[in-house]
Design a protein around this motif. Structure first.
Motif, PDB file in Angstrom:
ATOM      1  N   THR A  67       0.871  -1.173   0.000  1.00 41.63           N
ATOM      2  CA  THR A  67       0.000   0.000   0.000  1.00 41.63           C
ATOM      3  C   THR A  67       0.905   1.218   0.000  1.00 41.63           C
ATOM      4  N   ILE A  68       0.712   2.113  -0.956  1.00 39.11           N
ATOM      5  CA  ILE A  68       1.591   3.269  -1.099  1.00 39.11           C
ATOM      6  C   ILE A  68       0.779   4.563  -1.044  1.00 39.11           C
ATOM      7  N   PRO A  69       1.428   5.661  -0.703  1.00 37.04           N
ATOM      8  CA  PRO A  69       0.719   6.947  -0.739  1.00 37.04           C
ATOM      9  C   PRO A  69       0.366   7.322  -2.168  1.00 37.04           C
ATOM     10  N   ASN A 110       4.205  -2.893 -12.924  1.00 34.42           N
ATOM     11  CA  ASN A 110       3.289  -1.784 -13.180  1.00 34.42           C
ATOM     12  C   ASN A 110       4.110  -0.494 -13.207  1.00 34.42           C
ATOM     13  N   ASP A 111       4.225   0.080 -14.390  1.00 37.30           N
ATOM     14  CA  ASP A 111       4.960   1.331 -14.588  1.00 37.30           C
ATOM     15  C   ASP A 111       4.008   2.495 -14.292  1.00 37.30           C
ATOM     16  N   LEU A 112       3.892   2.854 -13.009  1.00 36.05           N
ATOM     17  CA  LEU A 112       2.985   3.941 -12.635  1.00 36.05           C
ATOM     18  C   LEU A 112       3.465   5.250 -13.255  1.00 36.05           C
ATOM     19  N   ASN A 136       8.009   5.224  -5.454  1.00 40.69           N
ATOM     20  CA  ASN A 136       7.042   4.113  -5.504  1.00 40.69           C
ATOM     21  C   ASN A 136       6.413   3.921  -6.884  1.00 40.69           C
ATOM     22  N   SER A 137       7.141   4.256  -7.946  1.00 45.05           N
ATOM     23  CA  SER A 137       6.539   4.221  -9.290  1.00 45.05           C
ATOM     24  C   SER A 137       6.796   2.932 -10.055  1.00 45.05           C
TER      25      SER A 137
END
Length: 229
Positions: A67-69, A110-112, A136-137
């Motif tokens: 879980t990330i911001p 997943n490349d956010l 976190n990307s």
């Protein structure tokens, strides 16, 4: 013994499927526009051209289940489902026919992307760094060793948000297959053990909102799930 002026940096790493050991991450390379349908949806010509690359910092990597911001400075965060290649043996000017000798394993990723920042960067002809290489990307599932899964040529690749499928493709649809990517990239930089290569995304990229969960799945390779706080 080396003495540092500041606390030593913690080594970024990714889980390995079926093992308590972890894969140390050195660098993260990403391939742009490697699926024709995604190139079209982004308004680009999908005709085969040499691949281009951008990078993310190693400490942007995020494990499956985290879980990330929600990232700052964006109102349009997008998911991009990708096959991730983990490099196990370094080399430069790698021949295409030898590329697989350098691969340690594969994983879903997943490349956010902060799409609004990327669009602004494109419009002003500025670098993509803040749209791609933020904290976190780089979400990455557990790496599956080649010894366990071989070198998959066909595998369904999906991204779902809160259970609804958004992207649905196959890694066989890459314009530049993995062997070509490694050979071409190694002409520009020396690849080393610990490098990760995100190999591009199919059509269907879209927004993830606060509180939503996004799961990237690749048939035979598991999942990479992240929840936005």
């Amino acid at each position: 013994m080396t003495t540092f002026a500041l606390p030593a940096i913690v080594q970024p790493s990714v889980a390995i499927q079926g093992s308590d050991a972890r894969f140390p991450v050195r660098r993260i390379f990403c391939v742009g526009r490697n699926y024709a349908d995604h190139a079209r949806e982004m308004g680009n010509d999908p005709d085969k051209e040499p691949p281009f690359f951008f990078t993310k910092p190693a400490d942007a990597v995020v494990d499956h289940g985290a879980t990330i911001p929600f990232p700052p400075e964006t109102g349009n965060l997008h998911h991009e489902a990708e096959l991730v290649v983990a490099i196990g043996t370094g080399g430069a000017d790698i021949a295409k026919e030898n590329a697989r000798d350098h691969i340690w394993g594969y994983a879903p990723g997943n490349d956010l992307t902060r799409r609004d920042l990327q669009n602004d960067a494109k419009a002003t002809r500025r670098p993509w760094d803040m749209s791609k290489g933020f904290d976190n990307s780089a979400v990455c599932g557990a790496i599956c060793p080649v010894s366990a899964v071989g070198h998959p040529a066909h595998a369904r690749l999906t991204a779902s948000v809160d259970g609804a499928i958004r992207q649905d493709g196959d890694i066989a649809d890459m314009i530049w297959p993995v062997d070509d990517i490694i050979a071409y990239l190694s002409r520009f930089v020396r690849l080393e053990a610990g490098d990760l290569v995100f190999t591009g995304t199919p059509a269907g990229v879209g927004a993830i909102m606060r509180g939503q969960t996004c799961t990237v799945a690749i048939e035979g390779l598991g999942e990479a799930t992240v929840t936005l706080a």
